[in-house]
Scaffold this active site. Structure first.
Site, PDB file in Angstrom:
ATOM      1  N   LYS A 169       0.844  -1.212   0.000  1.00 15.61           N
ATOM      2  CA  LYS A 169       0.000   0.000   0.000  1.00 15.61           C
ATOM      3  C   LYS A 169       0.863   1.239   0.000  1.00 15.61           C
ATOM      4  O   LYS A 169       2.036   1.215   0.392  1.00 15.61           O
ATOM      5  CB  LYS A 169      -0.932   0.031   1.224  1.00 15.61           C
ATOM      6  CG  LYS A 169      -0.239   0.018   2.598  1.00 15.61           C
ATOM      7  CD  LYS A 169       0.229   1.358   3.134  1.00 15.61           C
ATOM      8  CE  LYS A 169       0.913   1.238   4.482  1.00 15.61           C
ATOM      9  NZ  LYS A 169       1.730   2.389   4.854  1.00 15.61           N
TER      10      LYS A 169
ATOM     11  N   PRO B  50       9.070  -4.213  -0.245  1.00 11.02           N
ATOM     12  CA  PRO B  50      10.239  -3.820   0.543  1.00 11.02           C
ATOM     13  C   PRO B  50      10.015  -4.040   2.049  1.00 11.02           C
ATOM     14  O   PRO B  50       8.918  -3.769   2.552  1.00 11.02           O
ATOM     15  CB  PRO B  50      10.400  -2.327   0.243  1.00 11.02           C
ATOM     16  CG  PRO B  50       9.599  -2.050  -0.976  1.00 11.02           C
ATOM     17  CD  PRO B  50       8.587  -3.131  -1.128  1.00 11.02           C
TER      18      PRO B  50
ATOM     19  N   ALA C  45      10.328  -3.258   5.994  1.00 14.10           N
ATOM     20  CA  ALA C  45      10.415  -2.048   6.827  1.00 14.10           C
ATOM     21  C   ALA C  45      10.472  -0.802   5.943  1.00 14.10           C
ATOM     22  O   ALA C  45      11.221   0.134   6.199  1.00 14.10           O
ATOM     23  CB  ALA C  45      11.627  -2.100   7.774  1.00 14.10           C
TER      24      ALA C  45
ATOM     25  N   MET D  14       5.456   0.299   3.353  1.00 13.02           N
ATOM     26  CA  MET D  14       4.494  -0.169   2.346  1.00 13.02           C
ATOM     27  C   MET D  14       3.657  -1.337   2.858  1.00 13.02           C
ATOM     28  O   MET D  14       3.003  -2.041   2.073  1.00 13.02           O
ATOM     29  CB  MET D  14       5.216  -0.546   1.049  1.00 13.02           C
ATOM     30  CG  MET D  14       5.908   0.653   0.411  1.00 13.02           C
ATOM     31  SD  MET D  14       6.501   0.285  -1.234  1.00 13.02           S
ATOM     32  CE  MET D  14       4.963   0.264  -2.161  1.00 13.02           C
ATOM     33  N   ALA D  15       3.671  -1.550   4.163  1.00 14.43           N
ATOM     34  CA  ALA D  15       2.836  -2.567   4.817  1.00 14.43           C
ATOM     35  C   ALA D  15       3.170  -3.993   4.381  1.00 14.43           C
ATOM     36  O   ALA D  15       2.289  -4.850   4.293  1.00 14.43           O
ATOM     37  CB  ALA D  15       1.339  -2.278   4.614  1.00 14.43           C
ATOM     38  N   GLY D  16       4.440  -4.256   4.147  1.00 14.24           N
ATOM     39  CA  GLY D  16       4.864  -5.606   3.759  1.00 14.24           C
ATOM     40  C   GLY D  16       4.608  -6.621   4.863  1.00 14.24           C
ATOM     41  O   GLY D  16       4.112  -7.722   4.597  1.00 14.24           O
TER      42      GLY D  16
ATOM     43  N   ALA E 139       0.946  -7.227   5.099  1.00 13.92           N
ATOM     44  CA  ALA E 139       0.490  -8.069   3.984  1.00 13.92           C
ATOM     45  C   ALA E 139       0.688  -9.540   4.334  1.00 13.92           C
ATOM     46  O   ALA E 139      -0.194 -10.377   4.090  1.00 13.92           O
ATOM     47  CB  ALA E 139       1.271  -7.711   2.715  1.00 13.92           C
TER      48      ALA E 139
ATOM     49  N   ASP F 105      -2.398  -1.674  10.221  1.00 16.65           N
ATOM     50  CA  ASP F 105      -2.505  -1.688   8.761  1.00 16.65           C
ATOM     51  C   ASP F 105      -2.970  -3.041   8.212  1.00 16.65           C
ATOM     52  O   ASP F 105      -3.192  -3.169   7.004  1.00 16.65           O
ATOM     53  CB  ASP F 105      -1.139  -1.386   8.120  1.00 16.65           C
ATOM     54  CG  ASP F 105      -0.706   0.061   8.297  1.00 16.65           C
ATOM     55  OD1 ASP F 105      -1.522   0.879   8.761  1.00 16.65           O
ATOM     56  OD2 ASP F 105       0.450   0.363   7.965  1.00 16.65           O
TER      57      ASP F 105
HETATM   58  O1  C5P Z   1      -0.356  -1.242  14.842  1.00 19.39           O
HETATM   59  P1  C5P Z   1       1.074  -1.459  14.547  1.00 19.39           P
HETATM   60  O2  C5P Z   1       1.645  -2.636  15.304  1.00 19.39           O
HETATM   61  O3  C5P Z   1       1.387  -1.561  13.090  1.00 19.39           O
HETATM   62  O4  C5P Z   1       1.834  -0.185  15.054  1.00 19.39           O
HETATM   63  C1  C5P Z   1       3.236  -0.136  15.177  1.00 19.39           C
HETATM   64  C2  C5P Z   1       3.618   1.079  16.002  1.00 19.39           C
HETATM   65  O5  C5P Z   1       3.359   2.267  15.253  1.00 19.39           O
HETATM   66  C3  C5P Z   1       2.832   1.248  17.276  1.00 19.39           C
HETATM   67  O6  C5P Z   1       3.431   0.540  18.321  1.00 19.39           O
HETATM   68  C4  C5P Z   1       2.904   2.756  17.499  1.00 19.39           C
HETATM   69  O7  C5P Z   1       4.156   3.108  18.017  1.00 19.39           O
HETATM   70  C5  C5P Z   1       2.859   3.293  16.090  1.00 19.39           C
HETATM   71  N1  C5P Z   1       1.488   3.654  15.657  1.00 19.39           N
HETATM   72  C6  C5P Z   1       0.890   4.772  16.198  1.00 19.39           C
HETATM   73  N2  C5P Z   1      -0.364   5.127  15.800  1.00 19.39           N
HETATM   74  C7  C5P Z   1      -1.019   4.396  14.863  1.00 19.39           C
HETATM   75  C8  C5P Z   1      -0.422   3.256  14.280  1.00 19.39           C
HETATM   76  C9  C5P Z   1       0.850   2.919  14.699  1.00 19.39           C
HETATM   77  O8  C5P Z   1       1.469   5.446  17.051  1.00 19.39           O
HETATM   78  N3  C5P Z   1      -2.237   4.780  14.479  1.00 19.39           N
END
Ligand code: C5P
Length: 297
Positions: free
Chosen positions: A10, A95, A97, A100-102, A105, A137
């Site tokens: 994405k 890619p 990290a 792009m939400a790899g 996915a 995501d």
């Molecule tokens: O939800 P996810 O595990 O992908 O989030 C990774 C990190 O990104 C969270 O621990 C937080 O630090 C940050 N994050 C955030 N606000 C969001 C999504 C992610 O602060 N809406």
């Protein structure tokens, strides 16, 4: 028996970020657009849970139970009382990290694949709820297309897309940690009243019309200053893509991948060549959007 699921990457065409919430997350108005770069997750019955990965960036993918694909299999197995003895293989093209939400996915792909392999019968709603537990995501990786994510990005409303958009993605050396980028966002906004995140009506209209010029004029990413602060060299990549004729360029999600919206396939080839020649990225990938969500192949 094995099942393979293909899942898109994405780009966030708008990422409006609010102030940090008490739980540490940030409220978002997150306009997701799925693009045609894909990971494929294959799940096969095995004697124990294991993860393997192939692809140019495979060395950077964790193969233990922190991998979102493994966490997805474990979450569904726990709910159904199933032994999660499966081999999850990830053919990785998104890619790592990269913003792009790899990883998301792979979580969505493993969940859909395990649901099919185990005939677990989880409904779309249950799958979406497991996705939301796995990460902000992950629900979007399941649904694909285009959607507005609110809350921490996990609450989705599908959006209309009236045409094909052409993109070039510039891949950077190394990754950026999403939590680190959000922390930098908080640091840069210390003492500032951060407004409530709101989706741009002009941007949603541009998407619905399939109007690339109008979309280019409205692209925005509130995490871009934080990503640039942690990786100043991304400014050179953005400049190189814009100078080569991209309609607009922005950091993809939390970066460090940068995304360039271009008029057509011809412009895409030109911008990709110029980005590579500039020496400001490690690779350039051409693709289109929208792309379908996680699909059994
Ligand atoms: O939800 P996810 O595990 O992908 O989030 C990774 C990190 O990104 C969270 O621990 C937080 O630090 C940050 N994050 C955030 N606000 C969001 C999504 C992610 O602060 N809406």
């Amino acid at each position: 028996m094995s099942v393979t699921v293909r899942v898109p990457a994405k780009v966030n065409v708008q990422l409006a970020v609010g102030a940090a919430r008490p739980d540490g997350f940030h409220d978002l108005a997150n306009v997701f657009l799925a693009v045609g770069l894909y990971d494929e997750v294959t799940v096969t019955e095995s004697d124990e849970l294991r993860v393997t990965c192939a692809g140019p960036d495979a060395g950077q993918v964790p193969l233990d139970r922190t991998n979102l694909a493994a966490r997805a299999a474990l979450a569904l197995a726990r709910r159904r009382g199933i032994d999660p003895a499966v081999h999850l293989h990830i053919a990785k093209d998104i890619p790592v990290a990269g913003g792009m939400a790899g990883g998301s996915a792979d979580g969505a792909g493993a969940l859909l694949a395990c649901n099919a392999l185990w005939q677990a019968g989880a409904s779309r709603a249950e799958l979406l709820s497991i996705c939301a537990e796995l990460g902000s995501d992950v629900p979007f990786s399941l649904v694909g297309g285009a959607a507005l994510g609110t809350g921490r990005g996990e609450r989705l409303r599908a959006l209309e897309v009236g045409g094909t958009f052409h993109w070039v993605f510039a891949l950077a050396e190394g990754g950026l940690s999403t939590p680190a980028v959000y922390r930098e966002f908080d640091r840069l906004n210390e003492g500032v009243r951060v407004p409530e995140p709101v989706a741009s009506e002009d941007l949603l209209a541009a998407l619905a019309k399939g109007d690339a010029e109008a979309l280019a004029a409205t692209l925005s990413n509130d995490l871009e200053p934080a990503a640039l602060s942690l990786r100043p060299s991304l400014a050179d990549t953005l400049e190189a893509g814009r100078a080569a004729g991209a309609l607009a360029g922005l950091v993809s999600g939390s970066g460090p991948t940068t995304a360039f919206l271009v008029r057509d396939a011809e412009a895409a080839a030109k911008v990709a060549d110029a980005l590579l020649a500039s020496g400001t990225c490690r690779a350039a990938r051409i693709t289109e959007s929208p792309a379908p969500g996680a699909t059994v192949v």
